[in-house]
Design an enzyme around this catalytic site. Sequence first.
Site, PDB file in Angstrom:
ATOM      1  N   LYS A  18       0.838  -1.206   0.000  1.00  0.00           N
ATOM      2  CA  LYS A  18       0.000   0.000   0.000  1.00  0.00           C
ATOM      3  C   LYS A  18       0.873   1.256   0.000  1.00  0.00           C
ATOM      4  CE  LYS A  18      -1.979  -1.193   3.892  1.00  0.00           C
ATOM      5  NZ  LYS A  18      -1.291  -2.476   4.128  1.00  0.00           N
ATOM      6  N   ARG A  36      -9.649   1.200   8.819  1.00  0.00           N
ATOM      7  CA  ARG A  36      -9.250  -0.186   9.093  1.00  0.00           C
ATOM      8  C   ARG A  36     -10.331  -0.951   9.830  1.00  0.00           C
ATOM      9  NH1 ARG A  36      -3.388   0.864   9.047  1.00  0.00           N
ATOM     10  NH2 ARG A  36      -2.381  -1.157   8.932  1.00  0.00           N
ATOM     11  N   ARG A  46      11.862  -5.770   5.056  1.00  0.00           N
ATOM     12  CA  ARG A  46      11.707  -4.331   4.819  1.00  0.00           C
ATOM     13  C   ARG A  46      12.612  -3.486   5.717  1.00  0.00           C
ATOM     14  NH1 ARG A  46       5.810  -2.080   5.455  1.00  0.00           N
ATOM     15  NH2 ARG A  46       6.054  -3.036   7.514  1.00  0.00           N
TER      16      ARG A  46
HETATM   17  P1  AP5 Z   1       0.892   0.628   8.887  1.00  0.00           P
HETATM   18  O1  AP5 Z   1       2.174   1.330   8.911  1.00  0.00           O
HETATM   19  O2  AP5 Z   1      -0.220   1.196   8.088  1.00  0.00           O
HETATM   20  O3  AP5 Z   1       1.180  -0.877   8.491  1.00  0.00           O
HETATM   21  P2  AP5 Z   1       0.358  -1.920   7.589  1.00  0.00           P
HETATM   22  O4  AP5 Z   1      -0.951  -1.543   7.028  1.00  0.00           O
HETATM   23  O5  AP5 Z   1       0.327  -3.099   8.467  1.00  0.00           O
HETATM   24  O6  AP5 Z   1       1.128  -1.999   6.317  1.00  0.00           O
HETATM   25  P3  AP5 Z   1       2.638  -1.991   6.096  1.00  0.00           P
HETATM   26  O7  AP5 Z   1       3.176  -0.584   6.224  1.00  0.00           O
HETATM   27  O8  AP5 Z   1       3.286  -3.027   6.967  1.00  0.00           O
HETATM   28  O9  AP5 Z   1       2.709  -2.517   4.598  1.00  0.00           O
HETATM   29  P4  AP5 Z   1       2.350  -1.843   3.187  1.00  0.00           P
HETATM   30  O10 AP5 Z   1       1.146  -2.514   2.626  1.00  0.00           O
HETATM   31  O11 AP5 Z   1       2.336  -0.357   3.248  1.00  0.00           O
HETATM   32  O12 AP5 Z   1       3.597  -2.374   2.366  1.00  0.00           O
HETATM   33  P5  AP5 Z   1       4.924  -1.588   1.880  1.00  0.00           P
HETATM   34  O13 AP5 Z   1       4.600  -0.750   0.693  1.00  0.00           O
HETATM   35  O14 AP5 Z   1       5.630  -0.970   3.025  1.00  0.00           O
HETATM   36  O15 AP5 Z   1       0.331   0.448  10.382  1.00  0.00           O
HETATM   37  C1  AP5 Z   1       1.172   0.052  11.426  1.00  0.00           C
HETATM   38  C2  AP5 Z   1       0.408   0.041  12.734  1.00  0.00           C
HETATM   39  O16 AP5 Z   1      -0.118   1.360  13.022  1.00  0.00           O
HETATM   40  C3  AP5 Z   1      -0.826  -0.873  12.778  1.00  0.00           C
HETATM   41  O17 AP5 Z   1      -0.494  -2.215  13.071  1.00  0.00           O
HETATM   42  C4  AP5 Z   1      -1.633  -0.204  13.914  1.00  0.00           C
HETATM   43  O18 AP5 Z   1      -1.091  -0.515  15.176  1.00  0.00           O
HETATM   44  C5  AP5 Z   1      -1.404   1.269  13.655  1.00  0.00           C
HETATM   45  N1  AP5 Z   1      -2.403   1.844  12.753  1.00  0.00           N
HETATM   46  C6  AP5 Z   1      -2.179   2.400  11.530  1.00  0.00           C
HETATM   47  N2  AP5 Z   1      -3.335   2.809  11.001  1.00  0.00           N
HETATM   48  C7  AP5 Z   1      -4.312   2.505  11.892  1.00  0.00           C
HETATM   49  C8  AP5 Z   1      -5.722   2.659  11.871  1.00  0.00           C
HETATM   50  N3  AP5 Z   1      -6.363   3.204  10.827  1.00  0.00           N
HETATM   51  N4  AP5 Z   1      -6.412   2.221  12.938  1.00  0.00           N
HETATM   52  C9  AP5 Z   1      -5.794   1.663  13.999  1.00  0.00           C
HETATM   53  N5  AP5 Z   1      -4.464   1.482  14.079  1.00  0.00           N
HETATM   54  C10 AP5 Z   1      -3.724   1.899  13.015  1.00  0.00           C
HETATM   55  O19 AP5 Z   1       5.765  -2.859   1.351  1.00  0.00           O
HETATM   56  C11 AP5 Z   1       6.269  -3.817   2.259  1.00  0.00           C
HETATM   57  C12 AP5 Z   1       7.675  -4.275   1.825  1.00  0.00           C
HETATM   58  O20 AP5 Z   1       7.593  -4.968   0.581  1.00  0.00           O
HETATM   59  C13 AP5 Z   1       8.675  -3.136   1.574  1.00  0.00           C
HETATM   60  O21 AP5 Z   1       9.951  -3.597   1.922  1.00  0.00           O
HETATM   61  C14 AP5 Z   1       8.601  -2.892   0.057  1.00  0.00           C
HETATM   62  O22 AP5 Z   1       9.824  -2.391  -0.443  1.00  0.00           O
HETATM   63  C15 AP5 Z   1       8.326  -4.293  -0.446  1.00  0.00           C
HETATM   64  N6  AP5 Z   1       7.451  -4.319  -1.618  1.00  0.00           N
HETATM   65  C16 AP5 Z   1       6.359  -3.540  -1.853  1.00  0.00           C
HETATM   66  N7  AP5 Z   1       5.774  -3.891  -3.023  1.00  0.00           N
HETATM   67  C17 AP5 Z   1       6.511  -4.943  -3.505  1.00  0.00           C
HETATM   68  C18 AP5 Z   1       6.414  -5.759  -4.665  1.00  0.00           C
HETATM   69  N8  AP5 Z   1       5.427  -5.579  -5.560  1.00  0.00           N
HETATM   70  N9  AP5 Z   1       7.328  -6.750  -4.852  1.00  0.00           N
HETATM   71  C19 AP5 Z   1       8.318  -6.952  -3.954  1.00  0.00           C
HETATM   72  N10 AP5 Z   1       8.475  -6.198  -2.829  1.00  0.00           N
HETATM   73  C20 AP5 Z   1       7.579  -5.207  -2.613  1.00  0.00           C
END
Ligand code: AP5
Length: 216
Positions: free
Chosen positions: A13, A88, A127
């Site tokens: 995302k 969420r 990551r």
């Molecule tokens: P948040 O930071 O939003 O984490 P998440 O939704 O769990 O998502 P991530 O940031 O872990 O992943 P992403 O989908 O963004 O992937 P990314 O692009 O980084 O939230 C963290 C915490 O905050 C929650 O657990 C909660 O506690 C709190 N919180 C946040 N919002 C909240 C809400 N609305 N309500 C309540 N609590 C809340 O990619 C991941 C990795 O993969 C990177 O290394 C990237 O380089 C790699 N990558 C990306 N795309 C690809 C691809 N196509 N191929 C290979 N590698 C890839």
Amino acid sequence: MRFVLLGLPGAGKGTQARVLCQQLLIPQIATGDTLREHVQEGTTLGIEARTYMDRGEYVPDALVVKMVEERLLEPDAVKGFVLDGFPRTVPQAEALDRALEAADAPLDVVIKFTISDSIAIQRIIGRFTCLTCKRTYHVEWSPPLDDALCDDDQTPLEKRTDEDELTVKRRLAIYRQQTAPLETFYAARGVLREVDAEASPAEVTARMMAALADVL
Ligand code: AP5
């Protein structure tokens, strides 16, 4: 235009929101990034949020909703935004509805990025994040030019506190329990579009843009 991005932790995302925002010149509103800034700065919100975030649990709706409502009132959000990580839960989605209705600015599209649990875990465990510009890297799939520094601003890259395997598995379970119902919520309104996110970042961008071709 106003977008919401859904998908498991690690679905990409943040990676794709960055591209969409650069292309459309609209802000990325990433609740996870904003909450981590509060934690870093030691604000009252950050101190409370940290206990939930470190365990991989959601921060209470009331705290997050207030934070997003305030952000949506900032001038740069008037022309549109990409919400990355919000809503969420169903109460968060209902609060977003109320805020957007008050502004007479409905959501245009909700994009759901689909990946398997095993890919999600691999992506998160590999990551590294730049805490200055929030750009993410992957040790294998998107490495930085220099092993330990952000390509854009040379900040040392860091691991988040919620990226160990046990916490990631808890985050996946919580997504299924609390966030997956939003897919039905938005599908019923005809705004949900699914993108298969098991491909390279560039290919996922191409798929996302194809899925948005009629609205962009
Ligand atoms: P948040 O930071 O939003 O984490 P998440 O939704 O769990 O998502 P991530 O940031 O872990 O992943 P992403 O989908 O963004 O992937 P990314 O692009 O980084 O939230 C963290 C915490 O905050 C929650 O657990 C909660 O506690 C709190 N919180 C946040 N919002 C909240 C809400 N609305 N309500 C309540 N609590 C809340 O990619 C991941 C990795 O993969 C990177 O290394 C990237 O380089 C790699 N990558 C990306 N795309 C690809 C691809 N196509 N191929 C290979 N590698 C890839």
